[in-house]
Enzyme design. Structure first.
Site, PDB file in Angstrom:
ATOM      1  CG  HIS A 151     158.000  81.257 -74.124  1.00  0.00           C
ATOM      2  ND1 HIS A 151     157.611  82.668 -74.468  1.00  0.00           N
ATOM      3  CD2 HIS A 151     158.352  81.178 -72.818  1.00  0.00           C
ATOM      4  CE1 HIS A 151     157.803  83.384 -73.409  1.00  0.00           C
ATOM      5  NE2 HIS A 151     158.117  82.909 -72.429  1.00  0.00           N
TER       6      HIS A 151
ATOM      7  CG  ASP B 105     157.611  83.773 -77.749  1.00  0.00           C
ATOM      8  OD1 ASP B 105     157.224  84.646 -76.863  1.00  0.00           O
ATOM      9  OD2 ASP B 105     157.857  82.432 -77.324  1.00  0.00           O
TER      10      ASP B 105
ATOM     11  CB  SER C  36     161.015  72.837 -66.101  1.00  0.00           C
ATOM     12  OG  SER C  36     160.576  73.673 -66.944  1.00  0.00           O
TER      13      SER C  36
ATOM     14  CG  HIS D 264     154.222  77.610 -61.184  1.00  0.00           C
ATOM     15  ND1 HIS D 264     153.737  76.521 -61.426  1.00  0.00           N
ATOM     16  CD2 HIS D 264     154.961  77.980 -62.406  1.00  0.00           C
ATOM     17  CE1 HIS D 264     153.794  76.024 -62.565  1.00  0.00           C
ATOM     18  NE2 HIS D 264     154.402  76.933 -63.397  1.00  0.00           N
TER      19      HIS D 264
ATOM     20  CB  SER E 151     150.382  73.732 -65.047  1.00  0.00           C
ATOM     21  OG  SER E 151     151.765  73.347 -65.626  1.00  0.00           O
TER      22      SER E 151
ATOM     23  CD  GLU F 148     148.950  70.357 -69.347  1.00  0.00           C
ATOM     24  OE1 GLU F 148     149.440  70.015 -68.123  1.00  0.00           O
ATOM     25  OE2 GLU F 148     149.275  70.400 -70.297  1.00  0.00           O
TER      26      GLU F 148
ATOM     27  N   GLY G   3     156.392  86.939 -62.120  1.00  0.00           N
ATOM     28  CA  GLY G   3     155.832  87.284 -63.206  1.00  0.00           C
ATOM     29  C   GLY G   3     154.481  87.061 -63.643  1.00  0.00           C
TER      30      GLY G   3
END
Length: 462
Positions: A22, A119, A276, A355, A360, A363, A378
């Site tokens: 986040h 958030d 992570s 995942h 990611s 990137e 999720g």
């Protein structure tokens, strides 16, 4: 106030949830806004600040403001980041965040910003900020499709697997997206309450219903049907930042990894990582490792484990017998942090098996890696469908419908589709689409236009 806005001096407070999945998008948005002359005050807790400082451009118009987490029974003092927590501790952290309201009110009264960008975990923010004359913007760090499928008011009573297997009422008819049984089961978590605290779903809906506008980290080119659906569900302005493409990293890759990767031909190495806070069980690790071995290609596998487990011991028990010896010359298995962006950028890396965390994936795409998608929880499930079904820029690992089980052969088949069978369908069209999206994401003119438009809309709202 009006003169300040006309001269471009908007002041925003950034207040993300305390997990790095986040925090990172809030940092990326902050960096884009400070380049446009927007003043940013970034809220976080002491344990996260050194890592934020390493990525947030600290200019005269950007500052970090430390917050204190109130004591709450069951939450060890000094643990601030969700990466160090069990799921039940993360739920306690949401309750601790709710207790921070007086502290937040005091700081906001002193800062007097135009906006708070917040958030999912702070649904109370609009009621707290509005009497102070501060407008509130709910920033979703998730894809528009995952919010559109789950986090909409029409899902209020959809709390069973059967409900979640079907898209919500009014969902875009052009979409091919639906959930499998094991994916729907995982999403039940967002509707669960812990210790009478609101569920994740309730927090999101309340936070969005109360805010001035909703922000999505996406663009019309990638997700237009889902953006429009979110807009129709909440009946309020939706602001888009674009995908927030990170700038290339400076610095050098750690010498041992640069040397190891340097042995292999261009675009031949599979880099495999799961973020992570996403963990595979021992059976999944075995099948994944055997699938990588079967591919015959060099690979760099990063596996992490929950903070309460001994990572080296878990790794030793999970890997297949004799595996390390058999792949010694072409495989690395590592646990712990690595310089992921610099690995993506290495000439020899040609595939990212992951995942499906959207930041990611983007990137990896801009560094020209082919995408193999193995979502585990999720929003990852819906991100992988967006990339594979809508964008047609990657391939999903085939899974069993009821429990999500996959075999080494399923891993091999997905890798081969983008790395070996490049002259056959679907490999040829996946690679062509990946290139098309990469070119789009690297088009600075388009990406800068999204941020310029976003700042213009902020000025209008202020």
């Amino acid at each position: 106030m009006k003169m300040a806005i006309e001269s471009g001096e908007i002041h925003v407070v950034m207040f993300p949830w305390f997990g790095f999945g986040h925090i990172s998008p809030f940092v990326q948005l902050s960096n884009k806004l400070t380049l446009q002359g927007v003043k940013v005050s970034f809220f976080s807790v002491p344990g996260n600040i050194s890592r934020i400082r390493s990525t947030l451009k600290l200019t005269p118009t950007a500052e970090i403001i430390p917050l204190q987490i109130p004591h709450i029974e069951g939450l060890p003092p000094g643990i601030d980041s969700t990466s160090e927590m069990t799921p039940s501790m993360a739920e306690l952290l949401k309750q601790a965040m709710d207790l921070m309201q007086p502290q937040i009110k005091t700081i906001l009264s002193e800062l007097n910003p135009h906006f708070v960008i917040y958030d999912f975990a702070q649904p109370w923010m609009p009621k707290l900020a509005s009497p102070l004359g501060i407008k509130t913007l709910f920033f979703s760090v998730f894809s528009a499709v995952s919010d559109a499928y789950i986090m909409v008011p029409v899902r209020k009573n959809d709390h069973t697997i059967e409900d979640l297997l079907k898209p919500p009422n009014g969902f875009p008819v052009s979409s091919t997206i639906s959930l499998k049984e094991f994916e729907a089961r995982d999403f039940l978590y967002v509707f669960m309450r812990f210790n009478d605290s609101p569920s994740g779903y309730e927090r999101v809906i309340e936070g969005r219903n109360g805010c001035t506008a909703i922000i999505f980290k996406t663009c019309m080119e990638m997700e237009s049907p889902y953006i429009d659906y979110n807009r129709s569900q909440f009946q309020k302005p939706v602001l888009l930042t674009g995908p927030l493409i990170p700038k290339p990293l400076s610095g050098d890759l750690e010498d041992r990894w640069a040397k190891w990767l340097g042995q292999f031909p261009a675009k031949s190495v599979i880099y495999c990582a799961f973020g992570s806070e996403t963990y595979l069980n021992s059976h999944q690790i075995k099948e994944l490792a055997l699938g990588l071995e079967l591919s015959g290609l060099p690979f760099f596998l990063v596996l992490n484990f929950p903070a309460n487990l001994d990572a080296q011991n878990e790794l030793a028990n999970a890997l297949p017998e004799g595996f390390s010896e058999r792949v010694r010359n072409r495989g690395v298995v590592h646990t712990g942090w690595v310089q992921q962006r610099l690995i993506f950028g290495h000439d020899s890396v040609g595939c990212f098996l992951s995942h499906s965390g959207l930041s990611s994936v983007i990137e990896a795409m801009i560094d020209d890696c082919q995408l193999v998608l193995l979502p585990l929880k999720g929003d990852q499930f819906l991100n992988s469908k967006l990339v594979a079904n809508d964008m047609k820029a990657g391939v999903q690992v085939k899974r069993r419908e009821d429990d999500g089980h996959f075999r080494k052969e399923d891993i091999l088949k997905a890798i081969n589709a983008v790395m070996v069978e490049v002259n056959k369908e679907p490999g040829i069209s996946i690679r062509a689409n990946q290139k098309k999206w990469r070119d789009f994401l690297l088009n600075d003119e388009i990406q800068n236009k999204y941020i310029a438009e976003f700042v213009k809309e902020l000025k209008t709202l202020a």
